[in-house]
Design an enzyme around this catalytic site. Sequence first.
Site, short mmCIF file in Angstrom:
data_model
loop_
_atom_site.label_atom_id
_atom_site.label_comp_id
_atom_site.label_asym_id
_atom_site.label_seq_id
_atom_site.Cartn_x
_atom_site.Cartn_y
_atom_site.Cartn_z
N CYS A 2 -13.29 18.04 -19.32
CA CYS A 2 -12.55 17.90 -20.21
C CYS A 2 -11.25 18.80 -20.35
CB CYS A 2 -13.15 18.39 -21.62
SG CYS A 2 -14.90 17.42 -21.72
N ARG A 50 -12.04 15.18 -24.71
CA ARG A 50 -13.22 15.10 -23.88
C ARG A 50 -13.20 13.77 -22.79
NH1 ARG A 50 -19.24 12.74 -25.68
NH2 ARG A 50 -20.39 13.65 -23.88
N ALA A 52 -16.14 12.05 -20.99
CA ALA A 52 -17.48 11.92 -21.28
C ALA A 52 -18.23 11.57 -19.91
CB ALA A 52 -18.14 10.71 -22.27
N GLU A 79 -19.22 21.48 -15.66
CA GLU A 79 -20.38 21.03 -15.45
C GLU A 79 -21.20 22.18 -15.02
OE1 GLU A 79 -21.23 17.80 -16.51
OE2 GLU A 79 -19.42 16.81 -16.23
N SER A 377 -16.38 15.59 -3.52
CA SER A 377 -15.17 15.79 -2.52
C SER A 377 -15.86 16.83 -1.41
CB SER A 377 -13.87 16.38 -3.09
OG SER A 377 -13.01 17.15 -2.15
#
Length: 613
Positions: A2, A50, A52, A79, A377
């Site tokens: 976000c 956001r 999601a 995260e 990545s």
Amino acid sequence: MCGITGWVSFERDLRAERATVDAMTETMACRGPDDRGTWITDHAALGHRRLAIIDLPGGRQPMSVDTPNGPVVMVYSGEAYNFTELRDELTGRGHRFRTDSDTEVVLRAYLEWGDAFAERLNGMYAFAIWDSRENRLVMVRDRMGIKPFYYYETADGVLFGSEPKAILANPLAERTLTLDGLHELFAFVKTPGHAIWEGMREVEPGTIVSVGANGLRTTRYWTLRTTEHTDDQAASVAHVRELLEDIVRRQLVSDVPRCTLLSGGLDSSAMTAIAAKQLAEVGETVRSFAVDFVGQTENFIPDDLRATPDTPYVHDVAALSHTDHQDIVLNSDQLADPEVRSKVIRARDIPAGMGDMDASLYLLFKAIREHSTVALSGESADEVFGGYQQFFDPEAQRASTFPWLVRFANRFVNNGDILAPDLAKAMDLRRYVQNAYDTSIADVERLDGESDFEWRMRKVCYLHLTHFVRILLDRKDRASMAVGLEVRVPFCDHRLVEYVYNTPWSLKTYDGREKSLLRGAARDVLPQSVAERVKSPYPSTQDPKYAVKLQDSAREYLSAPGHPVFDIVSRDWLARAVEVDTPQITQESRHGLERTLDLALWLDMYKPTLKLS
């Protein structure tokens, strides 16, 4: 994933400033296209956009928990990959959850452990918590600096945001560029905490910045420490593989489509192969994407950086791992398009001068976003395992400066010909770089009994992990989030970083090559061609038409001599660069043209006040 922003003021009522808070929040719309929210009280305002990823209906923000002494409210970007374990532990301690999101887990972890909760997190994150029980703002950034986070002190509080543009949307933030900011733009050393703009700072990786009525306080909860490595070669290789399996499994968790970025190098190939194996166990196929340029493979010319084109190796990995693969093929018109350059600069907030490598990354991510919302990545494996050429250059190993500058000084530190003459003298880039280097290595701890050579290599590794990698992480985050794509970086898991950092250089290169530990850990899932491939950096177009288009664009600025870019760039240098026959353009000149065009567009967009004397 976000975009966050906010404003804390202890002397005004921010409930009357909703329009400004909304404007700050809307600058983060690309980072969060799915939803928006704000929370405003008298002395604190939080904004959130956001994207999601997990618990699509339940993860709305700002998120708050009411306590007997007032609400605790959070805006969160990133995260937490260990949120499931933390949730179970917090449930055992009596917490009850309303959602399945990692956001609520992080917020309740703060309620349970206070500032010490940061040490328990595994992930990439930047978040701010307004604790009304103490009238205090708490800003936290992940250990490696994967997610960007900036703040700007005001007379009675602070402004903050995922990106500078959110802060600059507030009238209290001045758009001033001084010599110190220009130093950082041209030196390519990524000084921790530096944000280019006068008065603005980064929340440094691994730190907590708290703001109360009595001012600001910074606490470091993580740093790269020196410890003894006791595992032998076989155990070290096995542990690296064990960590990679766990890291990739955690980072594949998503409620939206995910994929991998595949370059055909050891890093992205190992990550893709492990991800493909894990998904195959549950009947899924991993999607993979690679960037290529029209005619690059057929007409490739080896140089001192890149010995081979990427595409054949990409296809070897895709075939062996049975990925659902797609090449994103770009042409020079796209790479040199001023509109694309403008979007890249807007995404990055700085004139980075990386030219076609920035443009192709942005265009790659834009194409991927049509299919996936999350991408894994291979970024940072070179810094972790020792993959770059400068790790093996005796001159760079011995140099009393940042090792990558030994090889690329003409592109960065030796910018004297590009800069306006008076400015070049005033900047004295060499001194700035030397001071930055001396400050950085003062933090490196030497192991008892460590040989002089191992000690030198420890410093080389440390500088790559605390400076160089942050340049690339910021680049990748900005380019991806500009199109609403979340890019995860498994090789930045702090457990892997700590373990490999403390592995002796002799073990990191046990087979006489770069990244021996990674090669050994992943060889069983890689094609032989990739396992034996020599390191090749992110690709750059070799099409001469691209350089011609740079020269054409630069001529437009020469016809406008009053443009502020000539306060920074030498007009005489630029006039010479646009007249060089294309086959004679050196990499340094091409880079100078790219940097000039970036600077000019940036000055037009941001209109900074230049204080360069």
